[in-house]
Design an enzyme around this catalytic site. Structure first.
Site, PDB file in Angstrom:
ATOM      1  CG  ASP A  29       1.124  44.676 -53.174  1.00 23.54           C
ATOM      2  OD1 ASP A  29       1.756  44.386 -52.144  1.00 23.54           O
ATOM      3  OD2 ASP A  29       0.142  45.451 -53.173  1.00 23.54           O
ATOM      4  CB  ILE A  30      -4.136  44.065 -54.362  1.00 23.84           C
ATOM      5  CG1 ILE A  30      -5.479  44.115 -55.059  1.00 23.84           C
ATOM      6  CG2 ILE A  30      -4.122  44.910 -53.101  1.00 23.84           C
ATOM      7  CD1 ILE A  30      -6.588  43.432 -54.267  1.00 23.84           C
ATOM      8  CG  ASN A  86       7.134  46.708 -44.472  1.00 21.87           C
ATOM      9  OD1 ASN A  86       8.239  47.247 -44.560  1.00 21.87           O
ATOM     10  ND2 ASN A  86       6.193  46.859 -45.393  1.00 21.87           N
ATOM     11  N   GLY A  92       5.469  49.078 -40.515  1.00 20.34           N
ATOM     12  CA  GLY A  92       4.466  49.256 -41.567  1.00 20.34           C
ATOM     13  C   GLY A  92       3.789  47.975 -42.002  1.00 20.34           C
ATOM     14  CG  HIS A  99       4.116  40.127 -46.762  1.00 15.65           C
ATOM     15  ND1 HIS A  99       3.438  40.045 -45.565  1.00 15.65           N
ATOM     16  CD2 HIS A  99       4.224  41.437 -47.047  1.00 15.65           C
ATOM     17  CE1 HIS A  99       3.130  41.257 -45.151  1.00 15.65           C
ATOM     18  NE2 HIS A  99       3.611  42.129 -46.018  1.00 15.65           N
ATOM     19  CG  HIS A 101       6.634  44.328 -49.860  1.00 20.84           C
ATOM     20  ND1 HIS A 101       5.431  44.853 -50.273  1.00 20.84           N
ATOM     21  CD2 HIS A 101       6.520  44.161 -48.515  1.00 20.84           C
ATOM     22  CE1 HIS A 101       4.626  44.997 -49.226  1.00 20.84           C
ATOM     23  NE2 HIS A 101       5.266  44.588 -48.145  1.00 20.84           N
TER      24      HIS A 101
END
Ligand code: AMP
Ligand code: ZN
Length: 113
Positions: A29-30, A86, A92, A99, A101
């Site tokens: 994740d960025i 999400n 959110g 995806h 997380h």
């Protein structure tokens, strides 16, 4: 298709890829919220959890399986970790390509905010 994650899959924009197979991509994740924070995504574009169809069930299982394997590879499977998906605004979701997380390396609180 104007989808950020499809562009990452197609190598149109760069990402720090940690796992790839025929059906799944995982990348860091960025904007990490934990020492390890990866996103595990299907290569098939599915906009939200609400758009999963019967034919996608094994793919969704593969997402979960890949996350667990990555957690093991990262060394925090036994200590524990957090997996989150999400959905839509109240959930959110900001990128409309499903995806998972995968976050680990610290202790998480519950309930999530
Ligand atoms: P969500 O809010 O559940 O839709 O999660 C989207 C996630 O994508 C967020 O954690 C973002 O930090 C992450 N993200 C956005 N753009 C990128 C990118 N170019 N590369 C990696 N992660 C990204
Ligand atoms: Zn997409």
């Amino acid at each position: 298709m104007d989808c950020l994650f499809c562009k990452i899959i197609n190598r149109e924009i760069p990402a720090d890829i940690v796992h790839e197979d025929d059906e799944i991509l995982a990348f860091n994740d960025i904007d990490p919220k934990a020492p390890t924070h990866m996103l595990v995504i299907p290569k098939k574009h599915i906009a939200t959890l609400n758009d999963i169809e019967e034919g996608d069930l094994s793919l969704v299982g593969r997402l979960q399986y890949a996350a667990a394997r990555l957690a093991r590879d990262q060394g925090f499977a036994d200590d524990g970790y957090r997996v989150v998906m999400n959905c839509n605004e109240d959930g959110g979701q900001t990128v409309y390509h499903i995806h998972m997380h995968l976050m680990g390396g610290r202790r998480f609180t519950w309930p999530a905010g």
